[in-house]
Design a protein around this motif. Sequence first.
Motif, PDB file in Angstrom:
ATOM      1  N   THR A 251       0.820  -1.216   0.000  1.00  0.00           N
ATOM      2  CA  THR A 251       0.000   0.000   0.000  1.00  0.00           C
ATOM      3  C   THR A 251       0.856   1.268   0.000  1.00  0.00           C
ATOM      4  O   THR A 251       0.310   2.372   0.040  1.00  0.00           O
ATOM      5  CB  THR A 251      -0.914   0.024   1.233  1.00  0.00           C
ATOM      6  N   ALA A 252       2.166   1.120  -0.034  1.00  0.00           N
ATOM      7  CA  ALA A 252       3.061   2.276  -0.067  1.00  0.00           C
ATOM      8  C   ALA A 252       3.457   2.572  -1.511  1.00  0.00           C
ATOM      9  O   ALA A 252       3.855   1.679  -2.259  1.00  0.00           O
ATOM     10  CB  ALA A 252       4.299   2.013   0.780  1.00  0.00           C
ATOM     11  N   ILE A 253       3.337   3.820  -1.904  1.00  0.00           N
ATOM     12  CA  ILE A 253       3.742   4.266  -3.236  1.00  0.00           C
ATOM     13  C   ILE A 253       5.007   5.097  -3.093  1.00  0.00           C
ATOM     14  O   ILE A 253       5.037   6.077  -2.333  1.00  0.00           O
ATOM     15  CB  ILE A 253       2.631   5.089  -3.901  1.00  0.00           C
ATOM     16  N   ILE A 254       6.064   4.700  -3.816  1.00  0.00           N
ATOM     17  CA  ILE A 254       7.347   5.392  -3.738  1.00  0.00           C
ATOM     18  C   ILE A 254       7.589   6.160  -5.032  1.00  0.00           C
ATOM     19  O   ILE A 254       7.512   5.599  -6.121  1.00  0.00           O
ATOM     20  CB  ILE A 254       8.494   4.405  -3.498  1.00  0.00           C
ATOM     21  N   ILE A 255       7.885   7.443  -4.896  1.00  0.00           N
ATOM     22  CA  ILE A 255       8.226   8.287  -6.040  1.00  0.00           C
ATOM     23  C   ILE A 255       9.702   8.663  -5.895  1.00  0.00           C
ATOM     24  O   ILE A 255      10.040   9.513  -5.071  1.00  0.00           O
ATOM     25  CB  ILE A 255       7.341   9.546  -6.094  1.00  0.00           C
ATOM     26  N   PRO A 256      10.596   8.014  -6.647  1.00  0.00           N
ATOM     27  CA  PRO A 256      12.028   8.276  -6.493  1.00  0.00           C
ATOM     28  C   PRO A 256      12.385   9.726  -6.833  1.00  0.00           C
ATOM     29  O   PRO A 256      11.633  10.396  -7.558  1.00  0.00           O
ATOM     30  CB  PRO A 256      12.663   7.304  -7.491  1.00  0.00           C
ATOM     31  N   PRO A 257      13.537  10.192  -6.286  1.00  0.00           N
ATOM     32  CA  PRO A 257      14.482   9.433  -5.470  1.00  0.00           C
ATOM     33  C   PRO A 257      14.124   9.517  -3.984  1.00  0.00           C
ATOM     34  O   PRO A 257      13.640  10.542  -3.523  1.00  0.00           O
ATOM     35  CB  PRO A 257      15.812  10.130  -5.746  1.00  0.00           C
ATOM     36  N   VAL A 258      14.385   8.434  -3.276  1.00  0.00           N
ATOM     37  CA  VAL A 258      14.165   8.397  -1.835  1.00  0.00           C
ATOM     38  C   VAL A 258      15.283   7.585  -1.185  1.00  0.00           C
ATOM     39  O   VAL A 258      15.946   6.784  -1.827  1.00  0.00           O
ATOM     40  CB  VAL A 258      12.801   7.772  -1.462  1.00  0.00           C
ATOM     41  N   LEU A 266       6.071   1.430   6.164  1.00  0.00           N
ATOM     42  CA  LEU A 266       5.372   2.441   5.379  1.00  0.00           C
ATOM     43  C   LEU A 266       4.061   1.851   4.883  1.00  0.00           C
ATOM     44  O   LEU A 266       4.056   0.877   4.135  1.00  0.00           O
ATOM     45  CB  LEU A 266       6.233   2.882   4.188  1.00  0.00           C
ATOM     46  N   ASN A 267       2.955   2.421   5.313  1.00  0.00           N
ATOM     47  CA  ASN A 267       1.641   1.863   4.993  1.00  0.00           C
ATOM     48  C   ASN A 267       0.697   2.962   4.512  1.00  0.00           C
ATOM     49  O   ASN A 267       0.639   4.049   5.099  1.00  0.00           O
ATOM     50  CB  ASN A 267       1.029   1.195   6.234  1.00  0.00           C
ATOM     51  N   ASN A 268      -0.061   2.654   3.436  1.00  0.00           N
ATOM     52  CA  ASN A 268      -1.086   3.575   2.930  1.00  0.00           C
ATOM     53  C   ASN A 268      -0.530   4.991   2.747  1.00  0.00           C
ATOM     54  O   ASN A 268      -1.180   5.979   3.098  1.00  0.00           O
ATOM     55  CB  ASN A 268      -2.295   3.616   3.884  1.00  0.00           C
ATOM     56  N   SER A 269       0.672   5.078   2.207  1.00  0.00           N
ATOM     57  CA  SER A 269       1.338   6.363   2.127  1.00  0.00           C
ATOM     58  C   SER A 269       1.994   6.566   0.766  1.00  0.00           C
ATOM     59  O   SER A 269       2.289   5.598   0.048  1.00  0.00           O
ATOM     60  CB  SER A 269       2.402   6.486   3.224  1.00  0.00           C
ATOM     61  N   ILE A 270       2.203   7.835   0.437  1.00  0.00           N
ATOM     62  CA  ILE A 270       2.950   8.210  -0.760  1.00  0.00           C
ATOM     63  C   ILE A 270       4.217   8.908  -0.295  1.00  0.00           C
ATOM     64  O   ILE A 270       4.169   9.916   0.417  1.00  0.00           O
ATOM     65  CB  ILE A 270       2.129   9.149  -1.663  1.00  0.00           C
ATOM     66  N   ILE A 271       5.356   8.346  -0.685  1.00  0.00           N
ATOM     67  CA  ILE A 271       6.653   8.843  -0.225  1.00  0.00           C
ATOM     68  C   ILE A 271       7.462   9.310  -1.423  1.00  0.00           C
ATOM     69  O   ILE A 271       7.721   8.545  -2.348  1.00  0.00           O
ATOM     70  CB  ILE A 271       7.433   7.751   0.536  1.00  0.00           C
ATOM     71  N   GLY A 272       7.897  10.566  -1.426  1.00  0.00           N
ATOM     72  CA  GLY A 272       8.745  11.084  -2.479  1.00  0.00           C
ATOM     73  C   GLY A 272       8.028  12.125  -3.324  1.00  0.00           C
ATOM     74  O   GLY A 272       6.814  12.332  -3.205  1.00  0.00           O
ATOM     75  N   PRO A 273       8.822  12.797  -4.161  1.00  0.00           N
ATOM     76  CA  PRO A 273      10.258  12.614  -4.341  1.00  0.00           C
ATOM     77  C   PRO A 273      11.081  13.355  -3.283  1.00  0.00           C
ATOM     78  O   PRO A 273      10.534  14.096  -2.480  1.00  0.00           O
ATOM     79  CB  PRO A 273      10.499  13.233  -5.728  1.00  0.00           C
ATOM     80  N   ASN A 274      12.394  13.089  -3.304  1.00  0.00           N
ATOM     81  CA  ASN A 274      13.380  13.793  -2.474  1.00  0.00           C
ATOM     82  C   ASN A 274      13.090  13.650  -0.982  1.00  0.00           C
ATOM     83  O   ASN A 274      13.044  14.635  -0.235  1.00  0.00           O
ATOM     84  CB  ASN A 274      13.451  15.272  -2.859  1.00  0.00           C
ATOM     85  N   VAL A 275      12.896  12.407  -0.567  1.00  0.00           N
ATOM     86  CA  VAL A 275      12.610  12.110   0.835  1.00  0.00           C
ATOM     87  C   VAL A 275      13.675  11.164   1.388  1.00  0.00           C
ATOM     88  O   VAL A 275      14.038  10.176   0.739  1.00  0.00           O
ATOM     89  CB  VAL A 275      11.211  11.478   1.001  1.00  0.00           C
ATOM     90  N   ALA A 276      14.163  11.452   2.588  1.00  0.00           N
ATOM     91  CA  ALA A 276      15.069  10.559   3.305  1.00  0.00           C
ATOM     92  C   ALA A 276      14.454  10.233   4.654  1.00  0.00           C
ATOM     93  O   ALA A 276      14.119  11.143   5.429  1.00  0.00           O
ATOM     94  CB  ALA A 276      16.439  11.203   3.495  1.00  0.00           C
TER      95      ALA A 276
END
Length: 334
Positions: A251-258, A266-276
């Motif tokens: 359920t986690a969506i990753i938008i690179p770069p991370v 990571l659950n039910n979340s959208i992470i990125g871009p430019n996340v550490a």
Amino acid sequence: MKAIIPVAGIGIRLRPHTHTQPKALVPVAGKPILAHIVDSLIEAGVDDFVFILGYLGNKIETFIKSNYDDKPVNITFVAQEPREGIGHAIWSAREQIAQTDEVLIVLGDTVVNLDMATFLKSTDTILGIKKVNRPGNFGVAEVNADGFVKKLIEKPRIPKSNLALVGIYKIANSQLLNEATSYIVENNIKTLGEFQLTDALMYMLEKGEKMRTLSVENWYDCGKKESLLEANAILLNKPDFPLYDAQLSPTAIIIPPVSIGKNCQLNNSIIGPNVAIGDNSIVTSSIVRNTIVGSYSELNSTVLDTSIIGNDTSLKGMSHSLNIGDNTEINFTN
């Protein structure tokens, strides 16, 4: 080659994060600023390090010993007391500098990209520089037609050059450097209330030392929130930046770069871009972009953009751009 790395500063511009840790250990792109510096120098062949400690110096020493004791490098720690500027910091390491013909000085809050091989092989003293729009905020180098430095001045009110000193210096004459720092300290020569390395280098120029400059490709001054986030984004976007290996929820969506640390959820979340995101953090039902999140932190039902979240922090609810230090709990859901 011996590298001298001053890491004694308080880091006022990075409050509240530097209330609990020195600014050299503030994370950027998945690891502390200091680790980016040391790793790049080891890769370039530097095998002898002197760390000049001050504010929360025990944390710097613990980090270095924990991460580099097994590396083929020599490590020395020097205390700077009192803390009276970079020139004074280098003077504090005069005994270590006297043991070598040439030294490399790298400020502990600055990450640069440059041709390190060319930099280290120079037979002259060489200073890293970059053209800037506001040179009055930095130490500045004035260069003559032959490419040699003719003058150095710290934060000039009326700059005659836009070539800022970026915090990396290869000194070919360490004995003259020691003479210069001793001269400014013993004669109480201060600029803006501190003993400046710029003034010591100017003393060396007046004694006939030849100095050249080398332009850096990128310069990340990690002393404040905006520049830290910019450095995070640029480093994450480098082609050789390692991909994350975390096991993610479907359920986690990753938008690179991370950059995602170990044992993160990571659950039910959208992470990125430019996340550490640091180790052992939990992100649930949130959107996070252009942000640094410390280790052992928890985000729930939150939208974050252009934010820095410290270690062991809990944040729930709403949308914000935040700058939150360690050990904090904020709940917007009530």
